[in-house]
Design a protein around this motif. Structure first.
Motif, PDB file in Angstrom:
ATOM      1  N   LEU A 483       0.824  -1.205   0.000  1.00  0.00           N
ATOM      2  CA  LEU A 483       0.000   0.000   0.000  1.00  0.00           C
ATOM      3  C   LEU A 483       0.864   1.262   0.000  1.00  0.00           C
ATOM      4  O   LEU A 483       0.552   2.244  -0.689  1.00  0.00           O
ATOM      5  N   GLU A 484       1.949   1.231   0.739  1.00  0.00           N
ATOM      6  CA  GLU A 484       2.844   2.392   0.762  1.00  0.00           C
ATOM      7  C   GLU A 484       3.511   2.580  -0.602  1.00  0.00           C
ATOM      8  O   GLU A 484       3.654   3.706  -1.087  1.00  0.00           O
ATOM      9  N   GLN A 485       3.913   1.479  -1.220  1.00  0.00           N
ATOM     10  CA  GLN A 485       4.530   1.575  -2.545  1.00  0.00           C
ATOM     11  C   GLN A 485       3.550   2.136  -3.572  1.00  0.00           C
ATOM     12  O   GLN A 485       3.915   2.963  -4.413  1.00  0.00           O
ATOM     13  N   ILE A 486       2.288   1.712  -3.496  1.00  0.00           N
ATOM     14  CA  ILE A 486       1.264   2.224  -4.421  1.00  0.00           C
ATOM     15  C   ILE A 486       1.080   3.722  -4.211  1.00  0.00           C
ATOM     16  O   ILE A 486       1.031   4.503  -5.175  1.00  0.00           O
ATOM     17  N   ARG A 487       0.980   4.120  -2.949  1.00  0.00           N
ATOM     18  CA  ARG A 487       0.777   5.541  -2.642  1.00  0.00           C
ATOM     19  C   ARG A 487       1.943   6.385  -3.155  1.00  0.00           C
ATOM     20  O   ARG A 487       1.749   7.447  -3.760  1.00  0.00           O
ATOM     21  N   ASN A 488       3.150   5.915  -2.944  1.00  0.00           N
ATOM     22  CA  ASN A 488       4.333   6.682  -3.359  1.00  0.00           C
ATOM     23  C   ASN A 488       4.518   6.717  -4.879  1.00  0.00           C
ATOM     24  O   ASN A 488       5.109   7.663  -5.408  1.00  0.00           O
ATOM     25  N   TYR A 492       3.676   8.801 -10.453  1.00  0.00           N
ATOM     26  CA  TYR A 492       4.507   8.337 -11.573  1.00  0.00           C
ATOM     27  C   TYR A 492       3.689   7.491 -12.537  1.00  0.00           C
ATOM     28  O   TYR A 492       3.778   7.647 -13.757  1.00  0.00           O
ATOM     29  N   LEU A 493       2.881   6.592 -11.988  1.00  0.00           N
ATOM     30  CA  LEU A 493       2.078   5.717 -12.844  1.00  0.00           C
ATOM     31  C   LEU A 493       1.119   6.532 -13.706  1.00  0.00           C
ATOM     32  O   LEU A 493       0.905   6.232 -14.881  1.00  0.00           O
ATOM     33  N   ARG A 494       0.538   7.578 -13.106  1.00  0.00           N
ATOM     34  CA  ARG A 494      -0.394   8.420 -13.873  1.00  0.00           C
ATOM     35  C   ARG A 494       0.335   9.140 -15.003  1.00  0.00           C
ATOM     36  O   ARG A 494      -0.125   9.168 -16.140  1.00  0.00           O
ATOM     37  N   SER A 495       1.454   9.750 -14.666  1.00  0.00           N
ATOM     38  CA  SER A 495       2.131  10.605 -15.643  1.00  0.00           C
ATOM     39  C   SER A 495       2.899   9.810 -16.696  1.00  0.00           C
ATOM     40  O   SER A 495       2.946  10.205 -17.866  1.00  0.00           O
ATOM     41  N   LYS A 496       3.497   8.689 -16.311  1.00  0.00           N
ATOM     42  CA  LYS A 496       4.354   7.950 -17.241  1.00  0.00           C
ATOM     43  C   LYS A 496       3.662   6.759 -17.902  1.00  0.00           C
ATOM     44  O   LYS A 496       3.931   6.454 -19.060  1.00  0.00           O
ATOM     45  N   GLU A 520      -8.393   6.110   0.786  1.00  0.00           N
ATOM     46  CA  GLU A 520      -7.234   6.981   0.974  1.00  0.00           C
ATOM     47  C   GLU A 520      -6.086   6.156   1.548  1.00  0.00           C
ATOM     48  O   GLU A 520      -6.255   5.462   2.557  1.00  0.00           O
ATOM     49  N   LEU A 521      -4.915   6.245   0.943  1.00  0.00           N
ATOM     50  CA  LEU A 521      -3.775   5.439   1.377  1.00  0.00           C
ATOM     51  C   LEU A 521      -2.770   6.253   2.170  1.00  0.00           C
ATOM     52  O   LEU A 521      -1.569   5.972   2.149  1.00  0.00           O
ATOM     53  N   ASP A 522      -3.264   7.269   2.880  1.00  0.00           N
ATOM     54  CA  ASP A 522      -2.354   8.023   3.740  1.00  0.00           C
ATOM     55  C   ASP A 522      -2.037   7.182   4.980  1.00  0.00           C
ATOM     56  O   ASP A 522      -2.451   6.025   5.095  1.00  0.00           O
ATOM     57  N   ALA A 806       6.598  -7.299  -1.713  1.00  0.00           N
ATOM     58  CA  ALA A 806       5.565  -6.330  -2.097  1.00  0.00           C
ATOM     59  C   ALA A 806       5.867  -5.738  -3.468  1.00  0.00           C
ATOM     60  O   ALA A 806       4.963  -5.541  -4.297  1.00  0.00           O
ATOM     61  N   ALA A 807       7.149  -5.470  -3.734  1.00  0.00           N
ATOM     62  CA  ALA A 807       7.535  -4.932  -5.038  1.00  0.00           C
ATOM     63  C   ALA A 807       7.218  -5.917  -6.160  1.00  0.00           C
ATOM     64  O   ALA A 807       6.810  -5.521  -7.259  1.00  0.00           O
ATOM     65  N   GLY A 808       7.406  -7.206  -5.863  1.00  0.00           N
ATOM     66  CA  GLY A 808       7.067  -8.217  -6.856  1.00  0.00           C
ATOM     67  C   GLY A 808       5.573  -8.243  -7.161  1.00  0.00           C
ATOM     68  O   GLY A 808       5.160  -8.353  -8.315  1.00  0.00           O
ATOM     69  N   VAL A 809       4.754  -8.133  -6.118  1.00  0.00           N
ATOM     70  CA  VAL A 809       3.298  -8.087  -6.308  1.00  0.00           C
ATOM     71  C   VAL A 809       2.918  -6.817  -7.071  1.00  0.00           C
ATOM     72  O   VAL A 809       2.087  -6.848  -7.993  1.00  0.00           O
ATOM     73  N   PHE A 810       3.535  -5.698  -6.701  1.00  0.00           N
ATOM     74  CA  PHE A 810       3.246  -4.421  -7.358  1.00  0.00           C
ATOM     75  C   PHE A 810       3.579  -4.503  -8.852  1.00  0.00           C
ATOM     76  O   PHE A 810       2.822  -4.033  -9.717  1.00  0.00           O
ATOM     77  N   ALA A 811       4.705  -5.133  -9.166  1.00  0.00           N
ATOM     78  CA  ALA A 811       5.093  -5.285 -10.571  1.00  0.00           C
ATOM     79  C   ALA A 811       4.053  -6.105 -11.338  1.00  0.00           C
ATOM     80  O   ALA A 811       3.746  -5.819 -12.506  1.00  0.00           O
ATOM     81  N   GLU A 812       3.496  -7.113 -10.670  1.00  0.00           N
ATOM     82  CA  GLU A 812       2.466  -7.919 -11.324  1.00  0.00           C
ATOM     83  C   GLU A 812       1.191  -7.113 -11.548  1.00  0.00           C
ATOM     84  O   GLU A 812       0.515  -7.269 -12.568  1.00  0.00           O
ATOM     85  N   ILE A 813       0.838  -6.261 -10.604  1.00  0.00           N
ATOM     86  CA  ILE A 813      -0.341  -5.403 -10.759  1.00  0.00           C
ATOM     87  C   ILE A 813      -0.172  -4.513 -11.997  1.00  0.00           C
ATOM     88  O   ILE A 813      -1.086  -4.351 -12.802  1.00  0.00           O
ATOM     89  N   ILE A 814       1.009  -3.944 -12.141  1.00  0.00           N
ATOM     90  CA  ILE A 814       1.282  -3.085 -13.314  1.00  0.00           C
ATOM     91  C   ILE A 814       1.232  -3.912 -14.595  1.00  0.00           C
ATOM     92  O   ILE A 814       0.702  -3.471 -15.627  1.00  0.00           O
ATOM     93  N   LYS A 815       1.769  -5.130 -14.531  1.00  0.00           N
ATOM     94  CA  LYS A 815       1.746  -6.003 -15.709  1.00  0.00           C
ATOM     95  C   LYS A 815       0.308  -6.330 -16.109  1.00  0.00           C
ATOM     96  O   LYS A 815      -0.037  -6.327 -17.301  1.00  0.00           O
ATOM     97  N   ILE A 816      -0.540  -6.582 -15.120  1.00  0.00           N
ATOM     98  CA  ILE A 816      -1.958  -6.844 -15.408  1.00  0.00           C
ATOM     99  C   ILE A 816      -2.599  -5.604 -16.018  1.00  0.00           C
ATOM    100  O   ILE A 816      -3.383  -5.690 -16.961  1.00  0.00           O
ATOM    101  N   GLY A 817      -2.242  -4.418 -15.473  1.00  0.00           N
ATOM    102  CA  GLY A 817      -2.777  -3.170 -16.015  1.00  0.00           C
ATOM    103  C   GLY A 817      -2.406  -2.977 -17.470  1.00  0.00           C
ATOM    104  O   GLY A 817      -3.221  -2.540 -18.287  1.00  0.00           O
ATOM    105  N   LYS A 818      -1.171  -3.310 -17.823  1.00  0.00           N
ATOM    106  CA  LYS A 818      -0.739  -3.194 -19.222  1.00  0.00           C
ATOM    107  C   LYS A 818      -1.483  -4.190 -20.109  1.00  0.00           C
ATOM    108  O   LYS A 818      -1.820  -3.888 -21.255  1.00  0.00           O
TER     109      LYS A 818
END
Length: 821
Positions: A483-488, A492-496, A520-522, A806-818
């Motif tokens: 969750l912290e990685q997504i928030r941070n 970048y994900l939006r712009s790039k 909210e992920l604060d 967590a970074a590995g899971v996050f990378a998979e989420i982005i891969k699914i998004g693509k």
């Protein structure tokens, strides 16, 4: 001349009417010549229908409803007009008018009937009241206004409830009336009159229709429809939050949008404007400076967007007439649609395959039984002979349409439509596209309508921007880090990458919480979960995720819970992708492993589990790439446990083995019971998954676990007793280390897959072995293949820890998004 129309929401309250007065003052001050049409006050038409219904039912509560109606208008007069002659005049006029309504309702009460003719007269009191009051308010504001009852100028037939306009007669009377009246005319919308002065109404959207008729009669310069939204939007904003205003539409596009449910414009309104070539503007009463939408005959340029808007019809029934008796027989369509016309059944959509074996058509659900009966009666002879089947009827469907004149110029529009639907698991029941290519209509299950609208809106209007909807179970160390990685990283994900990640649902073992707009992920999310969340219930969580039916949904399981893994098949079957470090599903039976892969492939969704082996290291993906490119796997060897790597990398003879194991446990590297790690079972599950990825149908019992612990260690009653056994066997472990060290080797727990044989055990390896130089908690996998034979392919890096997992899971989420893009 401009003709302005203000709807019921625009005149719902006195303060809104004062806002309209300000708008009209600006028009008057600028010298614009205009006339203005008003609907009834917001909600009044419904109240008139209700009081009539009560009166016809003999329920004397109609009197209460009437009194509320009368009081509302008197209160509006008081709020809008200062005390004096004009207020008194207006109030008296309204009382007299409402007395007529009161007597009319009493008549309905006595005869217990409200005919369509009577109802038209009852409903006319809404527009007649609002328009008269507002005309007086405009006079008070210094605008020379005059009340005009549209029954004087618009003539219709006697089809009460939705009368047909006599255009020639109406236009003649409009021109004659306006030629004799120079003041600003304040006109009643919706109402008209038939021969003999009988009151009629113009049906749905009647006030807009009134404005269009007046404009056509006067050859006006423009029609302005003022409502509560900023023009025609790309989709229904109540269902698609990111919908935005379409600056301009052609008449044809606007007609299509209105047919498919866009309530801002009604089809009858467009016809007089179209025939007279009068531009029509849709504007927002509450944001008058916003330009809104212009509807005109101007064609869209070829470089504009192919799809102008997306609309839908919420509830339809689909009927299909099929059979060999339809093939090549002239007149079938005429018989079919003639039978429906005789029963006054309106057809929403028609589709027929080139084989002529079947004709499908959509109708309102209320007409479905009547339509089925009419068609079966028309084809009774063929049905009796068995050459035509009984009419098939499917309910609970919706029609979604993409609309735009430019679709004919841009190839691939339909492909993008079906790709967006397919990637979100939405099945097309029927498809229709006219030769004009003005719209492509798809019949889908009603439950998928919102999901389809959002998926298509992203595909056509936000193709460079996609929203992923995450449902996360397990927000402990790995989950909270994710969750912290997504928030941070979201900015970048939006712009790039043009991607936004929204966490729509999250749960731990005690609580669960949902927010369709994104949580909210604060730093306060933990408090939100615990204080505002409901009691955790896994079945309810999965059910809520399914019922929300959001586009681009991803389920993330950060646990090691076998019960959660049991839901994977159902989740994938709902066309929801999965990312998980949970090894349970893929290391259970081979049949279940294959089933999950099969469902994911069938539904066209992603099932990712890279973090099952090696945390964030690209081990499974590397293996898949080797196989996909045609390489042959000869052997896989791996140190696949960060905890065991830490233990053996630090077992250098300077400290007792039990101290190093205890340190690993205290650092959180091992399971609470280190025997789970030291037994090799966890590593065994990982080599099992790798074996299955190569295509071997292996089960857990096929893996040879070569135990190295001294007798009694695995059978110790508790973890403390286990450590006592280790300490008692310090000499055993010292000798184990010394034996390897004498040969210049180190100990490593290595999993091996060669052919169809898999094993896990402690091995002594020398400097020439790639595992010799491991340090810290690193994992390493060595692939020996046909291509990487003399020099095997090595993947090495941190194999444990919340950050990398967590970074590995996050990378998979982005891969699914693509993949979903």
């Amino acid at each position: 001349m401009k003709v302005l129309k203000f709807g019921g929401s625009s005149v719902a309250r006195p303060e809104r009417i004062l806002g309209i007065v300000d708008i009209l003052k600006d028009y008057y001050a600028s010298g614009d010549h205009f006339t203005v049409v008003f609907s009834a006050f917001g909600g009044v038409t419904d109240s008139l229908i209700e009081m009539s219904r009560l009166a016809a039912a003999g329920d004397d509560r109609y009197g209460e409803a009437f009194q509320a109606f009368a009081d509302r208008h008197q209160e509006a007069i008081t709020a809008l007009l200062p005390e004096g002659a004009l207020r008194k005049e207006t109030s008296t006029k309204m009382r007299k008018s409402h007395d007529v309504l009161k007597n009319l309702l009493y008549g309905i009460f006595l005869v217990r009937e409200a005919s369509p003719r009577t109802m038209d007269y009852v409903l006319s009191f809404g527009e007649r009241s609002s328009s008269y009051i507002i005309s007086q308010v405009l006079q008070q504001a210094g605008i020379p206004a005059e009340y005009l009852d549209a029954r004087k100028i618009i003539r219709t037939d006697k089809t009460f409830g939705s009368a047909k306009v006599n255009f020639d007669k109406s236009y003649e009377q409009i021109r004659d009336y306006y030629a004799e009246h120079s003041k600003v005319q304040v006109v009643t919308g919706f109402v008209a009159s038939a021969k003999g002065g009988l009151t009629t109404t113009l049906g749905r959207g009647g006030s807009d229709y009134t404005a269009s008729l007046i404009a056509a009669g006067l050859k006006a310069d423009a029609i302005e429809i003022w409502t509560d939204v900023s023009g025609v939007l790309t989709a229904d904003p109540r269902r698609v939050k990111k919908a935005f205003t379409i600056p301009r539409l052609t008449y044809a596009e606007a007609m299509e949008m209105s047919h498919f449910g866009a309530k801002v414009i009604y089809p009858p309104t467009l016809m007089p404007a179209l025939h007279s070539r009068i531009p029509l503007y849709i504007k927002n009463t509450f944001d008058p400076s916003f330009p809104g939408t212009k509807v005109s005959e101007e064609s869209s340029s070829e470089d504009e967007a192919a799809v102008r808007g997306i609309s839908s019809i919420n509830n339809v029934a689909l009927l299909t007439l099929s059979g060999s008796g339809l093939f090549g027989v002239p007149g079938i369509s005429a018989r079919l649609f003639g039978a429906l016309a005789q029963k006054s059944v309106n057809i929403i959509l028609i589709t027929q395959g080139s084989s002529e074996h079947a004709i499908s058509f959509a109708v309102q659900p209320s007409d479905s039984d009547l339509a089925k009966k009419a068609v079966e009666e028309a084809f009774a002879y063929e049905i009796d002979r068995g050459v035509v089947n009984a009419v098939k009827m499917e309910r609970d469907l919706s029609v979604v349409a993409i609309i735009g004149e430019n679709m004919r110029y841009q190839p691939g529009v339909s492909g993008r439509l079906f790709q967006a639907l397919g990637k979100n698991g939405i099945n097309a029941v029927a498809i229709a596209q006219g030769s004009s290519e003005l719209n492509v209509s798809v019949v889908i299950p009603k439950e998928d309508e919102n999901k389809a609208l959002n998926a298509l809106h992203e595909a056509f209007f936000l193709s460079d921007y996609k929203t992923l909807h995450l449902f996360i179970v397990g927000v402990g160390l790995i989950g909270s880090t994710l969750l912290e990685q997504i928030r941070n990283q979201n900015d970048y994900l939006r712009s790039k990458l043009g991607m936004e990640v929204k966490v729509v649902g999250m749960a731990n073992s005690r609580k669960m919480i949902f927010d369709e707009e994104g949580l909210e992920l604060d730093t306060n999310w933990k408090d939100q979960l615990m204080t505002k969340g409901d009691d955790a219930d896994l079945a309810v969580f999965i059910g809520r995720m399914r019922d929300l039916n959001l586009s681009n949904s991803i389920f993330v399981d950060n646990t090691a819970n076998d019960k959660i893994a049991g839901y994977y098949a159902g989740i994938l079957d709902e066309s929801i992708s999965i990312s998980t470090p949970n090894k349970v599903a893929n290391s259970s039976s081979y049949l279940q492993y294959q089933r999950l892969k099969s469902i994911a492939a069938k539904r066209g969704v992603q099932f990712h589990y890279e973090t099952n082996v090696g945390a964030g290291l690209p081990i499974i993906s590397t293996l898949q790439d080797l196989l996909d490119s045609g390489d042959q796997i000869r052997k896989i060897e791996g140190v696949l446990s960060g905890s065991l790597s830490f233990i053996f990398n630090n077992f250098d003879g300077t400290r007792p083995f039990h101290e190093i194991v205890r340190e690993a446990k205290e650092k959180g590297f091992t399971e609470p019971d280190p025997r789970i790690d030291l037994s090799g079972k966890d590593v065994g599950r990982k080599i099992l998954i790798l074996a299955r990825e190569t295509g071997i149908s292996m089960e857990t019992e096929h893996i040879e676990l070569k135990g190295f612990l001294p007798e009694g260690a695995m059978d110790a009653p508790s973890v403390d007793d286990f450590f006592s056994v280790l300490e008692e066997n310090t000499d055993y472990f010292t000798k184990l280390y010394a034996s390897a060290a004498e040969e210049g080797k180190v100990l490593r727990m290595i999993a091996t897959l060669e052919g169809e044989q898999a094993s896990v055990g402690v091995q002594a390896v020398g400097p020439d072995n790639p595992f010799h130089g491991l340090s810290g908690s690193d994992n390493m996998v060595v692939f020996t293949t046909d291509r990487y034979n003399e020099r095997p392919l090595v993947v090495r890096g941190p194999g444990a820890g919340a950050e990398v997992t967590a970074a590995g899971v996050f990378a998979e989420i982005i891969k699914i998004g693509k993949f979903l893009s």
